[in-house]
Write a protein that holds these residues in place. Structure first.
Motif, PDB file in Angstrom:
ATOM      1  N   GLU A  93       0.914  -1.076  -0.014  1.00  0.00           N
ATOM      2  CA  GLU A  93       0.102  -0.086   0.151  1.00  0.00           C
ATOM      3  C   GLU A  93       0.793   1.392   0.082  1.00  0.00           C
ATOM      4  O   GLU A  93       1.805   1.398   0.857  1.00  0.00           O
ATOM      5  CB  GLU A  93      -0.899   0.086   1.213  1.00  0.00           C
ATOM      6  CG  GLU A  93      -1.802  -1.345   1.042  1.00  0.00           C
ATOM      7  CD  GLU A  93      -2.979  -1.137   0.300  1.00  0.00           C
ATOM      8  OE1 GLU A  93      -3.129  -0.308  -0.151  1.00  0.00           O
ATOM      9  OE2 GLU A  93      -3.875  -2.212   0.420  1.00  0.00           O
ATOM     10  N   ASP A  95       0.342   5.153   0.614  1.00  0.00           N
ATOM     11  CA  ASP A  95      -0.504   6.245   0.979  1.00  0.00           C
ATOM     12  C   ASP A  95      -0.266   7.396   0.335  1.00  0.00           C
ATOM     13  O   ASP A  95       0.749   8.249   0.281  1.00  0.00           O
ATOM     14  CB  ASP A  95      -0.276   6.607   2.804  1.00  0.00           C
ATOM     15  CG  ASP A  95      -1.117   7.437   3.498  1.00  0.00           C
ATOM     16  OD1 ASP A  95      -1.902   7.987   2.650  1.00  0.00           O
ATOM     17  OD2 ASP A  95      -1.046   7.422   4.658  1.00  0.00           O
ATOM     18  N   THR A  98       0.689  10.782   2.389  1.00  0.00           N
ATOM     19  CA  THR A  98       2.059  11.141   3.232  1.00  0.00           C
ATOM     20  C   THR A  98       2.975  11.855   2.347  1.00  0.00           C
ATOM     21  O   THR A  98       3.032  11.564   1.038  1.00  0.00           O
ATOM     22  CB  THR A  98       2.646   9.679   3.529  1.00  0.00           C
ATOM     23  OG1 THR A  98       2.870   8.808   2.161  1.00  0.00           O
ATOM     24  CG2 THR A  98       1.792   9.049   4.498  1.00  0.00           C
TER      25      THR A  98
END
Length: 393
Positions: A93, A95, A98
Motif C-alpha cells: 500500500e 499512502d 504522506t
C-alpha cells in the motif's frame, strides 16, 4: 508438479518474440556479431521471464493504488484463488497523503525483486516540488520505456464505433512527463519536454517489431513537429530511420490534433500507433472512450528487465470508489496480460473466456457499459463460469 512444469517449459522453448513476450530484438546466438551492434541494440536484448518459485508459482508485486484500485485488486485475488492461478501477491500500500518516498522506494524494491507487478493508479496528493508522481517515478526508475494498449472492441457493448482494433505504442519515460519544471522568475514557469534519440528509437523499433510479429500492416507516428520542430521533429525522424529496417510495413505520420479528430470520426484507419508520452495519454483515453469507457482495456508497461500491468487509461476512479459499480474488466484484463507474460497461458485463457462471456454473451455489465449490474455481479458470474472449467498446467 514442479518437475512436470519444468519439463514442459523445456520442451516448448521457442524464439522470444513468438511467445508473446515484450522485448524487441531476439538475442543473437553468436558472439561474433556482438561487436557490430549499436548501443541501442546492445541495450534492447532478450530478458527471460522471472523464475518461478517452489511448485511453479510466481511472486508478483501488487500495488492497489487509490480510488477503486483496492476493490478491483480484491476481485483479481478472488478470481485467481478460485481457478488456482499459481501467483503469490506481495501487496504494498502506498499512502497518497504522506510526504516522503519511503513507500515508493519499498514498492520499487519489491518490483525489482519479483520482476513483475500489477498496479492500480497511485495518487500523489502532495503539491510539494520534492514529491514526484509515484506512477511516473516507478516507470522511470524501472526504465519501463514502452506502454502498450490494445484497443479492441467487444461485440455488443454500446459504443460510438464497433470493430475497432488499434494498438497504441506509447513512449513511457521521455517526453512531457520528464518532471523537469522551474520558475525562472516570479510568474514565469518553464517545463521541459525531453526527447532522446535512444528512447525515441527504442519505442519506434518496438512499434515496428510489434507490427511485424503480429501481422500488422501499418505504423503511424503521432507528433506535433510542425510546431515543436526540434523535439517532435527528432521523434519523427527516428521513426522514419527505424522504418527503413521494416520495408514490408507501411509508415505514415499524423499531427496530434488531427489524430484526435480522425480517431473520433474514422478510427478504423489506424493499425499500430507510435507516439510520445502525453500524446499517448490523450489518444488512449479518446479510443477507450469510443469503445465503451475506461473500464475495459488494459495497459502493459515493459522495460528490459521488468513489466508492470495496469488498466489502460490509468484512471483512479475516486468518485465511484466503494459504491460497487466500478467496472472490474480492465483490471482483470491487466491480470490476464500478466499471466500470459509469466507463461501461465491456461489460466489466462480460462479467465479471459469467462470475462468475455460475462460481458458479451451474458450481458452482465456495470453502469458505465449501459448495464445495471454491480461490480460483484460481474465477478460472481465470472466465478460461476470458471466453476465449470478445468485448468491443466
Amino acid at each position: 508438479m514442479a518437475l512436470r512444469l519444468t519439463q514442459r517449459l523445456l520442451q516448448t522453448q521457442t524464439p522470444f518474440l513468438t511467445r508473446g513476450y515484450p522485448m524487441l530484438v531476439t538475442k543473437e546466438k553468436s558472439e561474433d556479431v556482438a561487436h557490430t551492434k549499436s548501443s541501442l541494440q546492445k541495450k534492447v536484448t532478450r530478458t527471460d521471464i522471472p523464475s518461478a518459485q517452489y511448485g511453479g508459482r510466481h511472486a508478483v508485486t501488487m500495488l492497489p493504488g487509490g480510488g477503486i484500485g483496492p476493490e478491483l485488486m480484491t476481485y483479481v485475488r478472488e478470481i485467481f484463488s478460485y481457478c488456482g492461478a499459481p501467483i503469490d501477491f506481495e501487496v504494498i500500500e502506498i499512502d497518497p497523503s504522506t510526504e516522503g518516498n519511503d513507500d515508493l522506494d519499498y514498492a520499487i524494491t519489491s518490483i525489482k525483486r519479483n520482476g513483475v507487478a500489477l498496479k492500480g493508479n497511485i495518487e500523489t496528493k502532495s503539491q510539494e516540488l520534492s514529491e514526484v508522481s509515484r506512477n511516473v517515478a516507478i516507470r522511470n526508475e524501472l526504465d519501463l520505456y514502452v506502454n502498450v494498449v490494445h484497443c479492441k472492441s467487444y461485440p455488443g457493448i454500446p459504443a460510438r464505433h464497433q470493430d475497432i482494433d488499434v494498438v497504441l505504442i506509447r513512449q513511457n519515460t521521455d517526453g512531457e512527463y520528464a518532471m523537469l519544471e522551474h520558475e525562472s522568475v516570479p510568474g514565469i514557469v518553464e517545463s521541459m519536454k525531453v526527447v532522446t534519440v535512444e528512447n525515441a528509437e527504442r519505442v519506434a523499433r518496438y512499434a515496428f517489431e510489434y507490427a511485424r510479429q503480429n501481422n500488422r500492416k501499418k505504423v503511424t507516428t503521432i507528433h506535433k513537429a510542425n510546431i515543436m520542430k526540434l523535439s517532435d521533429g527528432l521523434f519523427l525522424e527516428c521513426a522514419k530511420r527505424v522504418h527503413k529496417d521494416y520495408p514490408e510495413l507501411e509508415h505514415d505520420n499524423m499531427i496530434i490534433d488531427n489524430t484526435c479528430m480522425q480517431a473520433v470520426s474514422k478510427p478504423h484507419q489506424f493499425d499500430v500507433m507510435n507516439m510520445t508520452n502525453l500524446y499517448g495519454t490523450i489518444v488512449s483515453n479518446v479510443l477507450c472512450g469510443l469503445m465503451g469507457g475506461a473500464g475495459l482495456i488494459s495497459g502493459r508497461n515493459y522495460g528490459d528487465h521488468y513489466a508492470v500491468f495496469e488498466p489502460g487509461t490509468r484512471n483512479t476512479g475516486t468518485a465511484i470508489a466503494g459504491k460497487n459499480i466500478a467496472n472490474p474488466v480492465a483490471m482483470i484484463n491487466a491480470s490476464i496480460d500478466m499471466l500470459n507474460h509469466l507463461g501461465h497461458k491456461e489460466h489466462a485463457n480460462v479467465i479471459y473466456e469467462a470475462t468475455y462471456q460475462t460481458i458479451v454473451n451474458d450481458a452482465i455489465r456495470t453502469p458505465d457499459l449501459g448495464g445495471n449490474h454491480s461490480s460483484t455481479d460481474v465477478v460472481e458470474n465470472i466465478l460461476k463460469i470458471l466453476s465449470a472449467k478445468r485448468v491443466n498446467w
